[in-house]
Design a protein around this motif. Structure first.
Motif, short mmCIF file in Angstrom:
data_model
loop_
_atom_site.label_atom_id
_atom_site.label_comp_id
_atom_site.label_asym_id
_atom_site.label_seq_id
_atom_site.Cartn_x
_atom_site.Cartn_y
_atom_site.Cartn_z
N ARG A 242 48.73 39.55 42.56
CA ARG A 242 49.53 41.10 42.64
C ARG A 242 50.93 40.83 42.38
NH1 ARG A 242 46.41 41.80 48.62
NH2 ARG A 242 44.86 43.05 47.69
N ALA A 243 51.47 39.68 42.64
CA ALA A 243 53.11 39.60 42.39
C ALA A 243 53.29 39.35 40.83
CB ALA A 243 53.58 38.16 43.18
N ARG A 244 52.41 38.66 40.26
CA ARG A 244 52.75 38.49 38.79
C ARG A 244 52.36 40.07 38.04
NH1 ARG A 244 49.85 33.47 39.37
NH2 ARG A 244 47.80 34.54 39.49
N THR B 32 47.02 39.57 33.27
CA THR B 32 45.87 38.91 32.64
C THR B 32 44.57 39.27 33.28
OG1 THR B 32 45.76 37.08 34.57
CG2 THR B 32 47.46 36.75 32.57
N ILE B 33 43.48 38.86 32.52
CA ILE B 33 42.22 39.20 32.87
C ILE B 33 41.91 38.79 34.30
CG2 ILE B 33 39.65 39.19 32.43
CD1 ILE B 33 40.86 39.56 29.55
N ALA B 34 42.19 37.36 34.54
CA ALA B 34 41.86 36.78 35.62
C ALA B 34 42.44 37.47 36.82
CB ALA B 34 42.29 35.36 35.49
N ASP B 35 43.75 37.88 36.65
CA ASP B 35 44.27 38.63 37.95
C ASP B 35 43.65 39.69 38.31
OD1 ASP B 35 46.10 36.35 38.10
OD2 ASP B 35 47.82 37.42 37.25
N ALA C 254 45.24 49.36 33.49
CA ALA C 254 44.21 48.67 33.76
C ALA C 254 44.64 47.95 35.38
CB ALA C 254 44.32 47.36 33.09
N VAL C 255 46.02 47.65 35.51
CA VAL C 255 46.50 47.21 36.98
C VAL C 255 46.17 48.36 37.91
CG1 VAL C 255 48.39 46.75 38.18
CG2 VAL C 255 48.29 45.96 36.12
N ALA C 256 46.35 49.86 37.58
CA ALA C 256 46.25 50.93 38.42
C ALA C 256 44.81 51.01 38.65
CB ALA C 256 46.62 52.15 37.85
N TYR C 257 43.80 50.68 37.69
CA TYR C 257 42.43 50.88 37.94
C TYR C 257 41.78 49.75 38.96
CZ TYR C 257 37.48 50.44 36.78
OH TYR C 257 35.85 50.58 36.84
N ALA C 258 42.59 48.67 38.67
CA ALA C 258 42.12 47.50 39.66
C ALA C 258 42.46 47.61 41.04
CB ALA C 258 42.63 46.02 38.95
#
Length: 452
Positions: free
Chosen positions: A151-153, A160-163, A187-191
């Protein structure tokens, strides 16, 4: 966010009474697994939920829906702390899944979540309590820390996909598609939203009552309604009160995500407009369009769904404006004439609705997307023939995947069937400050001189 204490490792848990919400969540999650049932459908009818007070009911629902949605990631974390070739009893694994979800993704104090998790394991197998304690402590110490680092990264744009997998508890292929189709920020918002509770929203059935009257009925029922961003929409502060209110059964209000309401609002319905709806489903959008003054022919391939939708139109007071037709959208044979608006509500993967349909994340296979895209193009192509000259053709999904969205529209426009159309609008729902499902909508216009 679950963070470790600063003063050393988490101490071994002590035996404490197991909270009713967690006991109920385990029972219901296990039942979902055994029956392969949809979690929300099971929760609505579960006597165990009715026996809980509102606060415990909310926690139990959050645990069940979250554990279903995150199951693959939770299994990865649990298995990583077991010896090779270890086997767990199904109920012990279920207890660990529910507890791991709480440790990783809820704000419960870590020590409480671990302690209650051990008691949850103990409740199904006393001898497994020690193993449960060891596994859950490792998850709290190692996996929670890895999640916090992920989350910090992404906060600093290092996506990254792993995050994405960790943050949203997503399978690798879905995280990969999100990054490719939505870009890093999207993508971050979706995750982040993948595990969030679905926004509890309803729409007023203005064919029966005014929006103001519906607001009063919702308030009287204890639902704590607040005006939504779309006319006639309400966000419920106490959604649990809706079930006992009778307002849904009476069709005074319609449970409907704000994104779906936004799609209907963008169609530009005008009184007297002739609309062909392809993909009626339960008919919620049919009612909303009828409320706006449309006269519809609504096509649904499933005979039971079509019959149920017809009954719902009668209950909603719009049966005189909506003709329900059981037909195959790939080649409709029971619809005649031309229409001012053709609305294709296409069958899709549902990847934009994880908060509402948590089973999708780990049950959907990537290989299925190509088949869905082919079906969507067939339906869009056949439906376009019913658009009158100068009419609009709308195409919508509740998926974020380009393969089901922009790629289908582009393929249609490049085909002979799409030669007389131009793209007027294309985009995904975005209601600032409101967590909703993600819907895609494209609106095309047919040239006035086009001939069917």
């Amino acid at each position: 966010m679950c963070l470790l204490p600063n003063d050393g490792p988490i101490p071994s848990s002590r035996k404490t009474p197991l909270a009713p919400a967690r006991r109920a969540a385990l029972k219901l999650f296990s039942e979902c697994r055994r029956r392969e049932a949809r979690a929300r459908d099971l929760l609505r009818a579960a006597p165990a939920m009715g026996a809980l007070d509102p606060r415990d009911r909310a926690l139990a629902m959050r645990l069940v829906l979250g554990t279903v949605s995150a199951q693959g990631e939770l299994d990865r974390a649990i298995t990583s702390h077991l010896r090779a070739r270890s086997k767990l009893e199904p109920l012990v694994r279920d207890a660990l899944r529910v507890s791991a979800f709480e440790i990783l993704y809820l704000d419960t104090p870590t020590q409480v979540a671990v302690s209650q998790g051990v008691e949850l394991v103990r409740s199904v197998n006393r001898r497994a309590a020690g193993l449960g304690n060891a596994v859950l402590r490792r998850i709290a110490e190692e996996d929670a820390a890895a999640l916090a680092e992920a989350r910090a990264r992404v906060e600093f744009g290092n996506v990254t996909i792993a995050d994405l997998q960790r943050i949203g508890a997503l399978p690798e292929w879905l995280a990969t598609r999100a990054l490719a189709d939505l870009g890093p920020e999207g993508a971050v918002a979706y995750a982040r939203c993948a595990l969030a509770p679905a926004c509890a929203s309803v729409a007023a059935n203005t064919a029966r009552r005014s929006a103001e009257d519906c607001a009063g009925l919702l308030a009287d029922a204890g639902c704590e309604p607040a005006l939504g961003p779309i006319p006639g929409s309400f966000i419920l502060g106490m959604p649990a009160a809706l079930a006992a209110s009778g307002l849904v059964e009476a069709c005074d209000v319609l449970p409907c995500d704000l994104a779906a309401q936004d799609v209907v609002a963008r169609l530009g319905i005008e009184p007297g407009m002739r609309v062909l709806e392809v993909g009626q489903g339960r008919g919620t959008k049919s009612i909303l369009m009828a409320c706006a003054g449309a006269r519809l022919a609504s096509v649904e391939v499933d005979a039971k769904k079509s019959a149920a939708a017809a009954a719902r139109m009668s209950a909603a007071g719009v049966a005189d404006r909506v003709m329900c037709v059981c037909d195959d959208g790939r080649e409709p044979t029971r619809v005649d004439g031309s229409f001012d608006l053709v609305f294709v509500d296409a069958p899709c993967s549902g990847t934009g609705t994880l908060g509402r349909h948590p089973e999708i994340a780990w049950s959907l296979e990537e290989d299925a997307i190509a088949g869905l895209a082919s079906l969507q193009l067939q339906i869009l192509t056949s439906s376009a023939a019913f658009a009158a000259p100068g009419a609009r053709l709308a195409y919508s999904t509740c998926s974020f995947l380009r393969q089901e969205d922009e790629d289908v529209v582009d393929a249609f426009l490049a085909s002979p069937a799409g030669a007389g159309f131009r793209l007027a609008f294309s985009g995904r729902t975005d209601l600032p400050g409101v967590d909703t499902d993600t819907h895609f909508l494209a609106v095309l216009e047919r040239a006035a001189e086009a001939k069917r």
